[in-house]
Design a protein around this motif. Sequence first.
Motif, mmCIF file in Angstrom:
data_model
loop_
_atom_site.group_PDB
_atom_site.id
_atom_site.type_symbol
_atom_site.label_atom_id
_atom_site.label_comp_id
_atom_site.label_asym_id
_atom_site.label_seq_id
_atom_site.Cartn_x
_atom_site.Cartn_y
_atom_site.Cartn_z
ATOM 1 N N ALA A 91 4.994 14.291 29.590
ATOM 2 C CA ALA A 91 5.737 15.500 29.229
ATOM 3 C C ALA A 91 5.441 15.760 27.753
ATOM 4 O O ALA A 91 5.794 14.952 26.893
ATOM 5 N N LEU A 92 4.779 16.877 27.461
ATOM 6 C CA LEU A 92 4.256 17.127 26.118
ATOM 7 C C LEU A 92 4.757 18.434 25.517
ATOM 8 O O LEU A 92 5.029 19.401 26.232
ATOM 9 N N ARG A 93 4.843 18.416 24.188
ATOM 10 C CA ARG A 93 4.940 19.645 23.402
ATOM 11 C C ARG A 93 3.862 19.574 22.323
ATOM 12 O O ARG A 93 3.455 18.473 21.922
ATOM 13 N N HIS A 94 3.410 20.720 21.879
ATOM 14 C CA HIS A 94 2.418 20.698 20.793
ATOM 15 C C HIS A 94 2.537 21.940 19.934
ATOM 16 O O HIS A 94 3.083 22.968 20.343
ATOM 17 N N VAL A 95 2.020 21.803 18.713
ATOM 18 C CA VAL A 95 1.827 22.936 17.810
ATOM 19 C C VAL A 95 0.334 23.002 17.549
ATOM 20 O O VAL A 95 -0.256 22.044 17.043
ATOM 21 N N LEU A 96 -0.282 24.100 17.926
ATOM 22 C CA LEU A 96 -1.734 24.250 17.775
ATOM 23 C C LEU A 96 -2.064 25.053 16.530
ATOM 24 O O LEU A 96 -1.573 26.176 16.348
ATOM 25 N N PHE A 97 -2.908 24.463 15.678
ATOM 26 C CA PHE A 97 -3.514 25.184 14.559
ATOM 27 C C PHE A 97 -4.956 25.461 14.977
ATOM 28 O O PHE A 97 -5.816 24.578 14.894
ATOM 29 N N ALA A 98 -5.211 26.664 15.449
ATOM 30 C CA ALA A 98 -6.510 26.985 16.036
ATOM 31 C C ALA A 98 -7.588 27.098 14.968
ATOM 32 O O ALA A 98 -7.369 27.678 13.899
ATOM 33 N N VAL A 99 -8.757 26.526 15.258
ATOM 34 C CA VAL A 99 -9.921 26.669 14.391
ATOM 35 C C VAL A 99 -10.735 27.849 14.915
ATOM 36 O O VAL A 99 -11.320 27.789 15.995
ATOM 37 N N GLU A 155 -5.752 17.826 33.520
ATOM 38 C CA GLU A 155 -5.323 19.165 33.130
ATOM 39 C C GLU A 155 -5.520 19.428 31.640
ATOM 40 O O GLU A 155 -5.207 20.516 31.164
ATOM 41 N N CYS A 156 -6.023 18.451 30.914
ATOM 42 C CA CYS A 156 -6.219 18.577 29.466
ATOM 43 C C CYS A 156 -7.701 18.531 29.130
ATOM 44 O O CYS A 156 -8.505 17.994 29.892
ATOM 45 N N ALA A 157 -8.061 19.086 27.984
ATOM 46 C CA ALA A 157 -9.418 18.915 27.476
ATOM 47 C C ALA A 157 -9.681 17.426 27.296
ATOM 48 O O ALA A 157 -8.784 16.673 26.889
ATOM 49 N N ALA A 158 -10.888 16.980 27.607
ATOM 50 C CA ALA A 158 -11.201 15.546 27.615
ATOM 51 C C ALA A 158 -10.908 14.885 26.277
ATOM 52 O O ALA A 158 -10.351 13.785 26.215
ATOM 53 N N GLU A 159 -11.282 15.566 25.177
ATOM 54 C CA GLU A 159 -11.080 14.967 23.861
ATOM 55 C C GLU A 159 -9.600 14.880 23.495
ATOM 56 O O GLU A 159 -9.168 13.970 22.789
ATOM 57 N N PHE A 160 -8.799 15.811 24.015
ATOM 58 C CA PHE A 160 -7.340 15.769 23.822
ATOM 59 C C PHE A 160 -6.747 14.630 24.641
ATOM 60 O O PHE A 160 -5.933 13.840 24.145
ATOM 61 N N ALA A 161 -7.174 14.519 25.907
ATOM 62 C CA ALA A 161 -6.640 13.478 26.792
ATOM 63 C C ALA A 161 -6.910 12.084 26.257
ATOM 64 O O ALA A 161 -6.067 11.188 26.379
ATOM 65 N N ARG A 162 -8.091 11.868 25.657
ATOM 66 C CA ARG A 162 -8.425 10.544 25.122
ATOM 67 C C ARG A 162 -7.419 10.086 24.072
ATOM 68 O O ARG A 162 -7.186 8.880 23.914
ATOM 69 N N GLU A 163 -6.828 11.027 23.348
ATOM 70 C CA GLU A 163 -5.921 10.681 22.253
ATOM 71 C C GLU A 163 -4.485 10.469 22.694
ATOM 72 O O GLU A 163 -3.710 9.834 21.978
ATOM 73 N N VAL A 164 -4.102 11.001 23.843
ATOM 74 C CA VAL A 164 -2.681 10.963 24.209
ATOM 75 C C VAL A 164 -2.380 10.140 25.457
ATOM 76 O O VAL A 164 -1.259 9.632 25.609
ATOM 77 N N SER A 179 -9.110 18.783 19.104
ATOM 78 C CA SER A 179 -9.720 19.229 20.353
ATOM 79 C C SER A 179 -10.637 20.401 20.058
ATOM 80 O O SER A 179 -10.713 20.884 18.918
ATOM 81 N N ARG A 180 -11.311 20.904 21.077
ATOM 82 C CA ARG A 180 -12.202 22.056 20.903
ATOM 83 C C ARG A 180 -11.424 23.296 20.480
ATOM 84 O O ARG A 180 -12.008 24.258 19.992
ATOM 85 N N PHE A 181 -10.103 23.274 20.654
ATOM 86 C CA PHE A 181 -9.283 24.435 20.315
ATOM 87 C C PHE A 181 -8.771 24.395 18.875
ATOM 88 O O PHE A 181 -8.394 25.416 18.320
ATOM 89 N N GLY A 182 -8.727 23.210 18.287
ATOM 90 C CA GLY A 182 -8.246 23.105 16.921
ATOM 91 C C GLY A 182 -7.528 21.795 16.673
ATOM 92 O O GLY A 182 -7.884 20.753 17.237
ATOM 93 N N LEU A 183 -6.498 21.856 15.841
ATOM 94 C CA LEU A 183 -5.724 20.683 15.449
ATOM 95 C C LEU A 183 -4.336 20.782 16.084
ATOM 96 O O LEU A 183 -3.684 21.827 15.990
ATOM 97 N N HIS A 184 -3.905 19.698 16.700
ATOM 98 C CA HIS A 184 -2.625 19.693 17.405
ATOM 99 C C HIS A 184 -1.662 18.699 16.777
ATOM 100 O O HIS A 184 -2.030 17.543 16.520
ATOM 101 N N VAL A 185 -0.434 19.138 16.532
ATOM 102 C CA VAL A 185 0.677 18.220 16.312
ATOM 103 C C VAL A 185 1.308 18.027 17.686
ATOM 104 O O VAL A 185 1.703 19.000 18.336
ATOM 105 N N VAL A 186 1.366 16.783 18.153
ATOM 106 C CA VAL A 186 1.762 16.517 19.542
ATOM 107 C C VAL A 186 3.024 15.667 19.589
ATOM 108 O O VAL A 186 3.149 14.681 18.867
ATOM 109 N N GLU A 187 3.921 16.054 20.471
ATOM 110 C CA GLU A 187 5.102 15.243 20.762
ATOM 111 C C GLU A 187 5.054 14.819 22.226
ATOM 112 O O GLU A 187 4.968 15.672 23.122
#
Length: 246
Positions: A91-99, A155-164, A179-187
């Motif tokens: 169960a995740l929340r995130h704040v995306l800073f898109a690149v 359901e997640c980008a592979a590089e994101f899934a590896r971290e969480v 991730s390919r989308f940018g920088l995420h602060v993840v909870e």
Amino acid sequence: MNTMMLDVARVNGVPLHDPDETLDPTTLRQRACTELLRQAAVSAGFDDPQAADAIERLLDRELNVPEPSEDTCRRHFEAHRARYGVGERLALRHVLFAVTPGVDVQALRQRAEALLFELRCADPDGDAFGAAARQWSNCPTGADGGDLGWVTRDECAAEFAREVFGKDTVGVLPRLVHSRFGLHVVEVRARDAGVAPAFDAVRAAVALTLRQQAWVNALRQYLQLLAGSAALDGVTLDAADTPLVQ
């Protein structure tokens, strides 16, 4: 010397971009690494019209990647059982800073890291995370406080899934997730570990993981050797640059 010439990053005199093209530091380093490999491939006689094919042939020859032993695979499995769980959900929340093109990546990272520190220090009984997502997130989920709901690895980008996934941390993760989308602060609000399989059921997956890790390490070392003997202008490379692994 022409001022415009100084604004163009080069590898052994080969320009990496047009004079009027501005690249973020990550993209510039990746281009430099790819150019180093392309030049090495040509020098080795792999002058293929398709640069990617020539680089692959070069790496097949130059990178020595040993097959992991049974004992190594078992030790890795025992240390990372959760990573191979079947049906793991978070169960995740995130704040995306898109690149995005033209964005100042360094300034974006500083803003994201400042928010990460703020949220890790926030009152756990409040909803600082949701408020921050609504204010800062570049993801549509920001309107819902950054809530991604329950998600699986697939359901997640592979590089994101590896971290969480495959870990045991709950709460705001201590580092930004890239991730390919940018920088995420993840909870991570909750974890459902799913079913842990027996070693024999995932032996091939474990071996593949270890081979990939060994390949990445070998590539980093090879790039360091190439960079050490190259003339680099306007770009700095480090051991973490692996342009073929995204």
